[in-house]
Every structure is written in structure tokens, then in C-alpha cells.
Write a protein that holds these residues in place. Structure first.
Motif, short mmCIF file in Angstrom:
data_model
loop_
_atom_site.label_atom_id
_atom_site.label_comp_id
_atom_site.label_asym_id
_atom_site.label_seq_id
_atom_site.Cartn_x
_atom_site.Cartn_y
_atom_site.Cartn_z
N THR A 1 0.86 -1.18 0.00
CA THR A 1 0.00 0.00 0.00
C THR A 1 0.89 1.22 0.00
OG1 THR A 1 -0.14 -0.27 2.39
CG2 THR A 1 -1.94 -1.09 1.09
N THR A 2 0.96 1.97 1.12
CA THR A 2 1.85 3.12 1.18
C THR A 2 2.64 3.08 2.46
OG1 THR A 2 0.17 4.45 2.28
CG2 THR A 2 0.28 4.60 -0.08
N VAL A 3 3.89 3.44 2.33
CA VAL A 3 4.72 3.46 3.51
C VAL A 3 5.85 4.44 3.31
CG1 VAL A 3 4.78 1.58 5.17
CG2 VAL A 3 4.92 1.10 2.75
N LEU A 4 6.69 4.69 4.27
CA LEU A 4 7.74 5.66 4.18
C LEU A 4 8.91 5.45 5.11
CD1 LEU A 4 5.60 6.43 6.35
CD2 LEU A 4 4.99 7.80 4.64
N GLY B 1 11.53 15.22 12.02
CA GLY B 1 10.57 15.33 10.92
C GLY B 1 10.35 14.04 10.17
N GLY B 2 10.55 12.89 10.84
CA GLY B 2 10.42 11.60 10.18
C GLY B 2 9.08 10.94 10.40
N THR B 3 9.07 9.63 10.20
CA THR B 3 7.85 8.85 10.26
C THR B 3 7.24 8.84 11.65
OG1 THR B 3 8.62 7.43 8.48
CG2 THR B 3 6.88 6.56 9.86
N ALA B 4 8.05 8.67 12.68
CA ALA B 4 7.52 8.60 14.05
C ALA B 4 6.83 9.90 14.44
CB ALA B 4 8.65 8.26 15.03
N SER B 5 7.44 11.04 14.12
CA SER B 5 6.82 12.33 14.43
C SER B 5 5.52 12.50 13.67
CB SER B 5 7.77 13.48 14.09
OG SER B 5 8.68 13.72 15.13
N PHE B 6 5.52 12.13 12.39
CA PHE B 6 4.31 12.27 11.60
C PHE B 6 3.19 11.40 12.16
CE2 PHE B 6 1.49 11.17 8.10
CZ PHE B 6 1.17 12.42 7.60
N ALA C 1 9.72 9.47 23.76
CA ALA C 1 10.61 9.17 22.63
C ALA C 1 10.02 8.01 21.84
CB ALA C 1 12.03 8.83 23.10
N ALA C 2 10.20 8.05 20.53
CA ALA C 2 9.64 7.00 19.66
C ALA C 2 10.53 6.86 18.44
CB ALA C 2 8.21 7.35 19.25
N GLY C 3 10.31 5.77 17.71
CA GLY C 3 11.07 5.54 16.49
C GLY C 3 12.45 4.96 16.75
N ASP C 4 13.35 5.20 15.82
CA ASP C 4 14.68 4.59 15.87
C ASP C 4 15.49 4.99 17.09
OD1 ASP C 4 13.87 3.75 13.41
OD2 ASP C 4 15.24 4.99 12.26
N VAL C 5 15.24 6.18 17.62
CA VAL C 5 16.08 6.70 18.70
C VAL C 5 15.63 6.20 20.06
CG1 VAL C 5 14.78 8.80 19.27
CG2 VAL C 5 17.29 8.83 19.39
N ASP D 1 7.99 0.05 10.28
CA ASP D 1 6.77 -0.34 10.98
C ASP D 1 6.84 0.06 12.45
OD1 ASP D 1 4.23 -1.85 11.27
OD2 ASP D 1 5.46 -3.22 12.45
N HIS D 2 8.01 -0.09 13.05
CA HIS D 2 8.18 0.32 14.44
C HIS D 2 8.02 1.83 14.58
CE1 HIS D 2 9.93 1.00 18.38
NE2 HIS D 2 10.88 1.73 17.84
N ALA D 3 8.57 2.60 13.63
CA ALA D 3 8.43 4.05 13.69
C ALA D 3 6.96 4.47 13.63
CB ALA D 3 9.22 4.70 12.56
N VAL D 4 6.20 3.81 12.76
CA VAL D 4 4.78 4.14 12.62
C VAL D 4 4.02 3.83 13.92
CG1 VAL D 4 2.64 3.56 11.43
CG2 VAL D 4 4.76 3.83 10.13
N VAL D 5 4.18 2.61 14.42
CA VAL D 5 3.37 2.18 15.56
C VAL D 5 3.84 2.84 16.86
CG1 VAL D 5 2.58 0.19 16.87
CG2 VAL D 5 2.87 0.01 14.41
N SER D 6 5.14 2.94 17.07
CA SER D 6 5.62 3.59 18.30
C SER D 6 5.28 5.07 18.29
CB SER D 6 7.12 3.39 18.46
OG SER D 6 7.86 4.04 17.44
N GLY D 7 5.39 5.72 17.12
CA GLY D 7 4.99 7.13 17.05
C GLY D 7 3.53 7.32 17.34
N ARG D 8 2.70 6.44 16.80
CA ARG D 8 1.27 6.54 17.04
C ARG D 8 0.93 6.33 18.51
NH1 ARG D 8 -0.80 3.15 13.14
NH2 ARG D 8 -0.60 1.33 14.50
N LEU D 9 1.57 5.33 19.15
CA LEU D 9 1.30 5.07 20.56
C LEU D 9 1.80 6.23 21.41
CD1 LEU D 9 0.30 3.17 22.78
CD2 LEU D 9 2.61 2.20 22.86
N ALA D 10 2.96 6.78 21.10
CA ALA D 10 3.46 7.93 21.86
C ALA D 10 2.50 9.10 21.74
CB ALA D 10 4.85 8.32 21.36
#
Length: 635
Positions: A47-50, A159-164, A462-466, A483-492
């Protein structure tokens, strides 16, 4: 079903099916695979990812300078004045006056055009110089801190995936919230997976990648989509946030240099010396990772002949360098996911031009740090077929540049010459902000220490790779998957919005990779070649005519396991025979009798089954578990 699943691999050697689990139980599960620098991984675009941030580099795109050559005048001496004419009738004087007026008009037009050309030449030169400056200096948007708000409810650093993902979660929970994303890159938040795959199939990439907000690529389904998650119109201007309006804005080209968690304030800085202080109610650190550089390539990097690939600006710079006709060979340093993906993509892109792509890595085979040896050997065969020249067991120790060519000194004593080098040897967390703000970092894994709710301090997440988080099933971890950046950012974001009690992070992130059109794989959990593995492949999907079930154990298996295997298995364990091709199958990674990772080899839309397997963990018969994935069925 049993005949369809006729190939089992327990790390390196074949046995009949009746001995498979006996071997598995008595095997010491040792491994000869060497450690590998891991890179940020990603999945097949269904689908779509980043995804990421990038090392700060400058574009090297050539700018064409228009040159205007001034023409020479017809004569430097004015003509001699004519002798006074004899008296003429009034009508003749009228004609002469008209002729004089026409001559003056033409002369005025000439001088006007001449002056305009001179002015245009000056303007062209200024524009060219300004373009050079833009290619070497990031211009922040907004350029001054006066346009930024003094206070926001939610400050998202990165400004990456986790923040978005966090921003979307906050705005969904609280539509009237004020959210400010502080992005070090001037591009809007964008996805990173295409940077090593799909983008390299795009024409005119060097020019198009300089404008990432308008950059698009073609997905696996043939549809085009933007690299950025949302267009500029989606975001709220910073000036409106300053006036108290709701929405989500992006401070592009700005960095957070320090947080004061006690005072809930952050110091921001932009290129050129602009600074700003903003206070917040809650803050998220999602600064991601930066590309790790090879110490032995410092000389080549200083000369601009060794590049890294992390962000879209890196793509523009690399694409411009590859367009140079003088570049005939490219060395990709690294044996992990990113290096292998990029090597295949570049080989496909440069094949028609007759340019070489050499992949240099210190392991014995590509992806040997994450795959069982037999699959790593399969990858080596596939990369070679794709046009990539492999140079295994080679570590870069030094480099030099002469006449635009790079000479790479290898640990074996050999030298490799290439016109360009690309470094893909892993990444390291961008944790300077957390360190300078007094937050705790993990001494081994790196990154910001957070609890299971992704909180580092009061009102600081904190979320994502860091983020180095606590996984209830697998322990303390730091994961670099999209996938971790998306889900951890959303949960944060949800925990920051606090509409409900905070939730623990229990998601097992997955990743995916593509190595050309015929191989794609997905994985979840801990995928590490140092762990014992059990692989089950469909009989018709292995390049081998044997009809009986085999189990394969790596060379490091115990003597008892080798004795329990038939002679064909011992020959395979000893490295005999040509590498086989594996088309469809599933690999289980085991630690202390518990399945901690699952790899799906050319099997898709089965990740929900893999999650259930990880959730249960222990099984008596992994052969029966493999049937749940239907490896005999082609997608």
C-alpha cells in the motif's frame, strides 16, 4: 501437504523427516556467522509506507551557466556630418523630420535592448550564484524565529515517520490541539523506504530529487504516489500557530539543541544563526538515526567521492554523481539490507550504460548477519545474476583519491579502484539532544531510555529509531524498522494526548526488503544469524530434485547432530555442492526453545500468522507450525 513441504532446514544439513526434530533438540545450535552492521529495514510496498533523517550533505548537481557574448559595434567612429543641404520645399522638410524621428526611435530601441541584455546577464550570474548557495546552505522555513509560536501544546522534535505518526494520533484525539514538528531537513515529512529501491527506477532523478515536496515514484501496483506523506497545504503555517490557531505546523530546517524538561522549554536553532525558544506542554523526541561512516573512507569522503545514503538530499547528490559520464564504476560498501537493496537497484539503473556496481562487505555472503548461511548464499547468487559484482571477506582500511578515482585499501591487502563509493554500513542514533538535555541513554544499544509507555521523563516521550524501549516479550530493545516508527509514534502520540490511560508498547514490529523483482521477504521479531534457525520450504520451491524431506544445520552444529544426519546432510554441512535456490518458505529463529523471530521468504500476506507464532513462542513441532504459512501456495 506433507509432500508439498518436503524441505526442512535446521541450520545447515539434511536429514530425513523422522530425524528432524531429534536433530533440532540435540543440536548445540552454534553458528559460524559473523556479526554484521545492521541497517534500517523495510517492507514490500503493498500500500503506502515511508521513512528518515539523513546526514547533512550538499547536492552536487551541476548548474548550467548561461553565457552571453557581447557583439562588437559596427563602428567606433561616428559618421561625418553631411554638408548642409540646399533649401527644400516645406514638404521635403516634413519628410526629413519623419526620417529623423524614425532613426531616433530605432536607436532608442537598440540601446534599450543592449542595456536589457547587460542587465539580464548580470541577473543570470546572480541567479546562478544564488543557486550554488542554495545547494550548499539549508534555508529554514520560516527563516526567522519571530514567525514561530512561543508556546505549543505538543512539540515533536524530528521530521520523520515517528513524528508524523504521533502528529496524526494527537490531531485525531484532539482536533483543536496545537502541534509543532521541528524538522532538521527542509523537506516535508517523507517516507524513506523508496530511497534505496523504487526511486532508482525514476528518470531524471538528480533533478527531481532536489524538490522532494514534488517527488513521486511508481509503486509495485503501477500507481504513482508522492514521497511526502502530505502536501504543504495539509500543514498549518507557523504564523497561524503563533496567533493561537489550532493545527499542525512544520518548522523546516530547524533543530532542537536542548530541552529543559523541568521548565518545559526547548531551544531551537536554524542555519544562519537564527534561534528561538518555545515552551510546550508535552514533547516527543523522534530524531531518528544518522548514517554511520567508514573511518577508512574519510579521505574519499573529504574529496566528495564517498557518499552516504540516508535522506532525500543524499539521493539527489548520488544521482547527480552517477549521471557523470566519467563515473564508470560504483563501489557499495556494506553487506546489510540497505547495501544489498541499493546495489541491486543501481545495477539495474546503470546496466544500459555499461557501468559496474561492486558490493564490498566483510562477511562471507550478503546478509550473512541476519540470514541462515544457505539463504545468504542464495542471495549472493541472485545479486550476481542481477549484475552486482560481489567482493566478500573484505573490510575497508584506507582510501585515497587521485584524478577523480578512489583507491580503496582492503584488509586482505588488495586494492579496489572505483569512480564513486557509497557507504551503507549501518546507522547510529541521533541522541545528542537527549544527552545534552540530561536524559538517560542506553550504554550498549544507544538511544533514549524509555519505559514501556515510551516515556523518558515527565511529559517527555521518545519514539522511532532513537527510542530504547522495554519489550515485555523480548526485553530491552532499540529497533530501526519503518513499521516500528509508525506504531511507536502513534502510541506515543496517543499517550501524549492522554484521552485514555497510557498503554504499553507491545507491538512486534516487522520489516521487509526487496532484492530485485523475484525476491522479497518479510520478517518479525529478532532476526539474527547467530541464533539457531529452522527453515521449512516448499519442495517445488527449492532448486534441487530431491523429493525427500531434508533438514539443514550450519557447520557449527554439534557432533551429535551431525552423526544423527545422513551422509548427504553432512556433505551439505561441509559446504559441498552448489548453492541451491529457495523460492518460498518460512524460517524460525529460536532462542532457548522459544521462537523469537520469523522470516517469510517470498511469502506475503501472512504476517498475522507470524505474530501469533511469536505470541505463543514455544512449540513441539515447528514443521507443523510451518504448515500454517502455506509455503506450497504461490502468491
Amino acid at each position: 501437504m506433507l509432500r508439498a513441504l518436503a524441505s526442512i532446514y535446521i541450520e545447515g544439513q539434511g536429514v530425513s523427516r523422522r530425524d528432524v526434530f531429534k536433530v533440532f533438540r540435540i543440536c548445540a545450535h552454534s553458528s559460524a556467522a559473523s556479526d554484521e552492521q545492521r541497517t534500517r529495514k523495510l517492507r514490500k510496498y503493498r500500500t503506502t509506507v515511508l521513512s528518515s533523517t539523513g546526514a547533512k550533505t550538499t547536492k552536487t548537481k551541476r548548474s548550467s551557466h548561461a553565457t552571453f557574448n557581447k557583439g562588437e559595434g559596427e563602428s567606433s567612429q561616428p559618421p561625418q556630418p553631411p554638408r548642409p543641404p540646399p533649401p527644400r520645399p516645406p514638404r521635403a522638410w516634413s519628410a526629413l523630420a519623419a526620417l529623423t524621428a524614425l532613426t531616433a526611435s530605432l536607436g532608442g530601441v537598440y540601446w534599450y535592448r543592449k542595456m536589457s541584455e547587460d542587465a539580464e546577464e548580470k541577473n543570470t550570474t546572480i541567479t546562478s550564484d544564488e543557486k550554488k548557495a542554495e545547494e550548499t546552505v539549508e534555508i529554514a522555513i520560516p527563516a526567522s524565529g519571530e514567525a514561530l509560536p512561543a508556546h505549543v501544546q505538543y512539540l515533536l522534535v524530528g521530521g520523520g515517520t515517528a513524528s508524523f505518526a504521533a502528529m496524526r494520533a494527537i490531531r485525531s484525539a484532539r482536533p483543536d490541539a496545537q502541534v509543532l514538528i521541528v524538522a532538521a531537513e527542509t523537506a516535508l515529512p517523507y517516507m524513506r523506504p523508496p530511497l534505496s529501491k523504487e526511486l532508482w527506477r525514476e528518470p531524471d532523478l538528480a533533478a527531481r530529487a532536489t524538490s522532494p515536496d514534488a517527488l513521486t515514484f511508481r509503486q509495485w501496483n503501477g500507481r504513482r504516489r508522492s514521497v511526502t506523506y502530505e502536501p504543504n497545504a495539509f500543514y498549518t503555517p507557523a504564523e497561524r500557530l503563533r496567533e493561537g490557531g489550532a493545527g499542525a505546523g512544520v518548522a523546516r530546517g530547524w533543530r532542537a539543541t536542548r530541552l529543559d524538561p523541568a521548565r518545559h522549554s526547548a531551544e531551537l536553532a536554524a542555519p544562519g544563526g537564527a534561534t528561538h525558544t518555545v515552551t510546550y506542554d508535552k514533547c516527543l523526541i523522534a530524531t531518528g538515526v544518522r548514517a554511520r561512516r567508514v573511518a577508512g573512507l574519510r579521505a574519499a569522503a573529504a574529496a566528495g567521492r564517498s557518499l552516504a545514503l540516508r535522506g532525500v538530499r543524499d539521493v539527489a547528490r548520488l544521482a547527480a554523481a552517477l549521471d557523470d559520464p566519467a563515473v564508470r564504476s560504483v563501489a557499495v560498501v556494506g553487506g546489510g539490507f540497505l547495501a544489498s537493496e541499493l546495489a541491486v537497484a543501481l545495477a539495474d539503473r546503470l546496466r544500459e550504460d555499461g557501468k559496474r556496481v561492486i558490493q564490498v562487505f566483510r562477511e562471507s555472503a550478503p546478509l550473512a548477519g541476519v540470514l541462515p548461511r544457505y539463504l545468504a548464499d542464495d542471495v549472493a547468487v541472485r545479486l550476481t545474476a542481477a549484475g552486482v559484482e560481489l567482493l566478500p571477506d573484505a573490510e575497508v582500511t584506507d582510501s585515497s583519491v587521485r584524478d577523480g578515482r578512489v583507491t580503496v585499501q582492503l584488509s586482505s591487502g588488495e586494492r579496489l579502484e572505483a569512480d564513486l563509493v557509497v557507504e551503507c554500513v549501518g546507522s547510529e542514533p541521533e541522541a545528542e539532544l537527549a544527552r545534552d538535555s540530561g536524559l538517560e541513554l542506553h550504554p550498549e544499544l544507544g538511544g533514549v531510555l524509555v519505559n514501556a509507555e515510551l516515556q523518558a521523563r515527565s511529559d517527555v516521550f521518545a519514539a522511532g529509531d532513537v527510542a530504547c524501549f522495554y519489550d515485555e516479550a523480548l526485553g530491552r530493545r532499540r529497533v530501526e524498522h519503518h513499521d516500528h516508527a509508525v506504531v511507536s509514534g502513534r502510541l506515543a502520540g496517543e499517550n501524549m494526548a492522554a484521552l485514555a490511560p497510557p498503554r504499553h508498547y507491545q507491538h512486534q514490529s516487522m520489516f521487509w526488503s526487496d532484492l530485485g523483482p523475484r525476491l522479497g521477504y518479510e520478517a518479525i521479531g529478532i532476526v539474527d544469524a547467530r541464533l539457531p534457525t529452522v527453515g521449512v520450504f516448499s519442495a517445488d520451491a527449492v532448486g534441487d530434485e530431491a523429493a525427500e524431506t531434508r533438514a539443514v544445520a550450519e557447520v557449527g552444529a554439534s557432533e551429535a547432530a551431525l552423526e544423527a544426519a545422513p551422509e548427504a546432510a553432512r556433505e551439505a554441512a561441509a559446504g559441498g555442492g552448489a548453492p541451491r535456490r529457495y523460492e518460498r518458505g518460512v524460517v524460525f529463529y529460536v532462542r532457548e526453545r522459544r521462537v523469537v523471530g520469523v522470516l517469510l521468504w517470498n511469502l506475503f500476506n501472512r504476517m498475522h500468522v507470524a505474530r501469533q507464532v511469536l505470541s505463543q513462542g514455544e512449540f513441539d513441532d515447528l514443521f507443523e507450525v510451518a504448515k500454517l504459512f502455506s509455503p506450497h501456495e504461490e502468491d
